[in-house]
Design a protein around this motif. Structure first.
Motif, PDB file in Angstrom:
ATOM      1  N   VAL A 184       0.838  -1.200   0.000  1.00  0.00           N
ATOM      2  CA  VAL A 184       0.000   0.000   0.000  1.00  0.00           C
ATOM      3  C   VAL A 184       0.874   1.252   0.000  1.00  0.00           C
ATOM      4  O   VAL A 184       0.623   2.210  -0.750  1.00  0.00           O
ATOM      5  CB  VAL A 184      -0.950  -0.004   1.212  1.00  0.00           C
ATOM      6  CG1 VAL A 184      -1.708   1.322   1.311  1.00  0.00           C
ATOM      7  CG2 VAL A 184      -1.918  -1.173   1.128  1.00  0.00           C
ATOM      8  N   GLY A 185       1.906   1.267   0.839  1.00  0.00           N
ATOM      9  CA  GLY A 185       2.811   2.411   0.878  1.00  0.00           C
ATOM     10  C   GLY A 185       3.516   2.631  -0.446  1.00  0.00           C
ATOM     11  O   GLY A 185       3.706   3.768  -0.887  1.00  0.00           O
ATOM     12  N   LEU A 187       2.391   1.802  -3.447  1.00  0.00           N
ATOM     13  CA  LEU A 187       1.447   2.293  -4.447  1.00  0.00           C
ATOM     14  C   LEU A 187       1.048   3.745  -4.207  1.00  0.00           C
ATOM     15  O   LEU A 187       0.855   4.514  -5.153  1.00  0.00           O
ATOM     16  CB  LEU A 187       0.199   1.403  -4.465  1.00  0.00           C
ATOM     17  CG  LEU A 187       0.412  -0.047  -4.926  1.00  0.00           C
ATOM     18  CD1 LEU A 187      -0.879  -0.852  -4.780  1.00  0.00           C
ATOM     19  CD2 LEU A 187       0.906  -0.098  -6.369  1.00  0.00           C
ATOM     20  N   LEU A 188       0.919   4.124  -2.934  1.00  0.00           N
ATOM     21  CA  LEU A 188       0.455   5.470  -2.620  1.00  0.00           C
ATOM     22  C   LEU A 188       1.586   6.491  -2.544  1.00  0.00           C
ATOM     23  O   LEU A 188       1.397   7.662  -2.915  1.00  0.00           O
ATOM     24  CB  LEU A 188      -0.310   5.461  -1.285  1.00  0.00           C
ATOM     25  CG  LEU A 188      -1.592   4.632  -1.242  1.00  0.00           C
ATOM     26  CD1 LEU A 188      -2.222   4.717   0.148  1.00  0.00           C
ATOM     27  CD2 LEU A 188      -2.584   5.098  -2.307  1.00  0.00           C
ATOM     28  N   ASP A 189       2.746   6.077  -2.064  1.00  0.00           N
ATOM     29  CA  ASP A 189       3.819   7.021  -1.788  1.00  0.00           C
ATOM     30  C   ASP A 189       5.034   6.830  -2.669  1.00  0.00           C
ATOM     31  O   ASP A 189       5.845   7.753  -2.822  1.00  0.00           O
ATOM     32  CB  ASP A 189       4.216   6.891  -0.304  1.00  0.00           C
ATOM     33  CG  ASP A 189       5.019   8.068   0.196  1.00  0.00           C
ATOM     34  OD1 ASP A 189       4.666   9.222  -0.135  1.00  0.00           O
ATOM     35  OD2 ASP A 189       6.009   7.833   0.915  1.00  0.00           O
TER      36      ASP A 189
END
Length: 399
Positions: A184-185, A187-189
């Motif tokens: 998740v990190g 993909l988002l950051d």
């Protein structure tokens, strides 16, 4: 386990960060190597359990996979980076296979190819020669899934298994969640983002890996020993040909169940089964055909009864089933279903499966014990044979 948290790194502008990352990889490589040797000699060579074997394989994958990442930033990165991804994912699959072996289940062959192959394809098409995080999302997802599935297998172990399964399941679950958080990190950051670097960077990853390593180091050997102990116990309690409980094991377990204060107030049924004209099958088609018939009947039994029921080979072509909580009508229905399943089984050369006769006896709080219960079911079985075989007779209807 040693490399679940130690993987890709982005080359920084300072040599200090590169040195720190390389040092961490070398340290964990040494740790995995030593752990692998200790685990091989202390667990696998002494128990030969499938679980310990899979763990040794997993450690090798983690060791060589992490070593491949040491070539990041060199001219070999284009092939070493995808190779590292694939090897680590293979390690995750091996951890899953090991956990599944504790439940005497084999991992499907597709798992050993699908996860690594998808990871390889994603890494190859993502410019691995210049991108140290080539195929990163797929790699992180594959690691989260395989370790998560391993955690699920450990949680599904029966309560009677060693208590170390709990910290092992929690550790694997924690690693799976951590990898999902990294995904998740990522993909988002992005891998260079402050959030990803702060919560899922090398320092945090190393800490998580070390904690997990400490947890599993005290658990793996215990689970391997218990798996081997259970395997030996199964050999001692199972019939070699059919895999059902042997006579002694069935009688011991059934007697324990009837002696249980909770079970003593309950009721149930016992079925005695005998394959009709079995000697004719052996004499006409050979003992191999007879063995296949016995095995087919055993499969029909295990596919029909519940996991809480007991099924055993009483001797020769005689079998016995204990069905806690079942009425006489329910036991008769189960006998009919076993016969239907047996009739659908196939044998070579068009040989027909033999029919089966059954005797049913019920028990309750007033039942004298296993000897009396078996005697009642045996008398009912004799009645079924005398009436022409291929039928079920009940002790409450004799006479």
């Amino acid at each position: 386990m040693a490399y679940w948290g130690v993987h890709h790194f982005v080359i920084r502008g300072t040599s200090e960060m590169a040195l720190d990352t390389a040092t961490l990889r070398a340290s964990f490589g040494l740790m995995a190597f030593v752990l692998g040797l200790l685990f091989y000699f202390s667990a696998y060579r002494t128990t030969r359990s499938p679980y310990s074997g899979w763990w040794c394989i997993a450690l090798l994958f983690f060791l060589f996979g992490s070593a491949a990442f040491l070539l990041n930033g060199t001219g070999h990165q284009w092939w070493a980076n995808p190779l590292g991804n694939v090897l680590l994912v293979h390690g995750g699959v091996a951890v899953w296979a090991g956990a599944r072996s504790l439940r005497t289940k084999m991992l499907k062959r597709w798992a050993f190819t699908v996860f690594p192959l998808v990871t390889l394809l994603a890494s190859v098409v993502d410019n691995p020669g210049t991108n140290t995080w080539a195929g990163g999302p797929v790699f992180l997802a594959a690691m989260s899934m395989t370790i998560g599935l391993a955690s699920r297998e450990l949680w599904r172990l029966e309560p009677g298994y060693s208590r170390v399964r709990i910290p092992m399941a929690a550790a694997a679950g924690g690693v799976s969640v951590f990898y999902f958080g990294r995904l998740v990190g990522f993909l988002l950051d992005g891998p260079d983002g402050p959030v990803f670097d702060t919560f899922f960077g090398s320092a945090v990853t190393t800490l998580v890996t070390m904690v997990m390593l400490v947890v599993v180091s005290f658990s793996m050997a215990a689970l391997s020993t218990e798996q081997q102990t259970r395997a030996l116990k199964m050999v001692a309690t199972r019939d070699d040909l059919t895999g059902l409980l042997n006579r002694k094991a069935f009688l011991d377990l059934a007697a324990e169940q009837l002696a249980d204060p909770a079970a003593a107030r309950a009721s149930g049924a016992l079925i005695m089964a005998d394959l009709d004209h079995f000697k004719t099958v052996n004499d006409t088609y050979g003992h191999a055909a007879g063995d296949r018939a016995l095995q087919a009947f055993a499969v029909a039994c295990t596919d029909t009864v519940r996991s809480t029921d007991l099924a055993g080979r009483y001797g020769g072509e005689e079998f016995v089933l204990l069905l806690p909580g079942a009425s006489a009508d329910r036991a008769e229905h189960i006998a009919d279903e076993v016969s239907r399943r047996l009739a659908r089984a196939s044998m070579a050369d068009g040989v027909q499966m033999p029919t089966v006769s059954y005797g049913v006896a019920t028990y309750d709080a007033g039942t004298a014990g296993m000897d009396a219960l078996i005697a009642s079911a045996d008398a009912a079985l004799y009645t079924a044979k005398s009436l022409g075989r291929n039928r079920t007779a009940r002790s409450d209807r004799i006479g």
